[in-house]
Scaffold this active site. Structure first.
Site, PDB file in Angstrom:
ATOM      1  CB  VAL A  13       6.678  17.679  -2.915  1.00 50.75           C
ATOM      2  CG1 VAL A  13       6.606  19.206  -3.043  1.00 50.75           C
ATOM      3  CG2 VAL A  13       6.086  17.230  -1.585  1.00 50.75           C
TER       4      VAL A  13
ATOM      5  CB  ALA B  86       5.783  11.261 -10.355  1.00 53.73           C
ATOM      6  CE1 TYR B  87      -0.411   7.515  -6.373  1.00 49.38           C
ATOM      7  CE2 TYR B  87      -2.214   8.022  -7.866  1.00 49.38           C
ATOM      8  CZ  TYR B  87      -1.732   7.374  -6.746  1.00 49.38           C
ATOM      9  OH  TYR B  87      -2.575   6.568  -6.003  1.00 49.38           O
TER      10      TYR B  87
ATOM     11  CG  ASN C 179      -1.571   1.346   1.459  1.00 49.72           C
ATOM     12  OD1 ASN C 179      -2.480   1.751   0.744  1.00 49.72           O
ATOM     13  ND2 ASN C 179      -1.082   2.066   2.471  1.00 49.72           N
TER      14      ASN C 179
ATOM     15  CB  THR D 192       4.994   5.241  -9.954  1.00 47.85           C
ATOM     16  OG1 THR D 192       3.919   6.020  -9.403  1.00 47.85           O
ATOM     17  CG2 THR D 192       6.212   6.129 -10.140  1.00 47.85           C
ATOM     18  CE  LYS D 193       0.066   3.788  -6.499  1.00 49.26           C
ATOM     19  NZ  LYS D 193       0.226   2.728  -5.474  1.00 49.26           N
TER      20      LYS D 193
ATOM     21  CB  THR E  76      -6.713   9.377   2.442  1.00 50.97           C
ATOM     22  OG1 THR E  76      -6.345   9.532   1.065  1.00 50.97           O
ATOM     23  CG2 THR E  76      -7.630   8.173   2.588  1.00 50.97           C
TER      24      THR E  76
END
Length: 238
Positions: free
Chosen positions: A90, A160-161, A84, A164-165, A196
């Site tokens: 940033v 990036a997110y 997880n 990477t996923k 979250t």
């Protein structure tokens, strides 16, 4: 019975990770709350049923190996690994703007760290009767959804997110292929955008709702799928 099964959830001191740990604990698992800050992990574990904190910084090889050694000494095996822990670094931005260091930070945690933890835990997973690996993914990793200019996902500038996923999805499929016939099922879960720190507290979905798909995949029977990405509605288009 699942009362003596052992589950490790990385990044489990808050958010969806903590909720996954909660639901697995309520299902009778002994849950290891992986947290890079042991104090925060201990605080979270104290609020959960059947939980114990374990220090785990996925980008630190010594921390990863120490966690694996501790699990081996204390439990002798691992039944469930939920990867997880992840970041939106940033400065994450679109392709034309993102700095190389930001992209590296994302891959270091979300991909390299995930693979390092999985490699360290594989010997323990192989000792379980029917182990499960669940990697947390996102709809933002879907080439189908992000590639559709009419989709709300197309306008998100978080290379990036997203990248990477997408790599996590490939890790999931490749590891599932490598482990076919071993009894270890490997899948990825898309929890959706949840309220979250990462998803934003105004998000419509609760952490409990987001955690449910990961918990379902973590508790699959022997005839369950492997090498797939699921949300609450089922398998997703990638």
């Amino acid at each position: 019975m699942t009362e003596n099964k052992i589950a490790l959830v990385t990044g489990a001191n808050k958010g969806i990770g903590k909720e996954i740990a909660r639901q697995l604990g309520e299902a009778g698992y002994r849950v290891l709350v992986g947290s890079r800050d042991l104090g925060r992990g201990q605080q979270a574990a104290a609020e959960l049923e059947g939980a114990v904190a374990i220090q785990l910084e996925v980008t630190d090889p010594e921390s990863v190996q120490a966690a694996a050694d501790t699990i081996a000494q204390e439990y002798g095996r691992l039944d469930v690994l939920v990867n997880n822990a992840a970041i939106i670094p940033v400065g994450d931005a679109g392709v034309a703007e993102i700095e190389a260091a930001v992209l590296r930070d994302g891959f270091d945690t979300n991909v390299v760290g995930l693979v390092a933890v999985t490699q360290a835990m594989l010997p323990l997973l192989r000792k379980a009767e029917q182990a499960r690996v669940v990697n947390l993914s996102t709809s933002l990793a879907s080439f189908t959804l992000v590639g559709d200019p009419e989709s709300r996902f197309a306008s998100r500038r978080t290379l990036a997110y997203n990248a990477t996923k997408a790599a996590v999805n490939m890790v999931t499929v490749m590891l599932a292929n490598e482990l076919r016939g071993t009894g270890i099922l490997v899948n990825a879960a898309d929890p959706g955008n949840c309220a979250t720190d990462m998803g934003g507290w105004q998000a419509a979905r609760t952490p409990a709702q987001g955690a449910a798909v990961a918990v379902r995949l973590a508790t699959l029977g022997a005839d369950g799928p492997t090498g797939q990405v699921h949300d609450e509605a089922g398998q997703l288009p990638w």
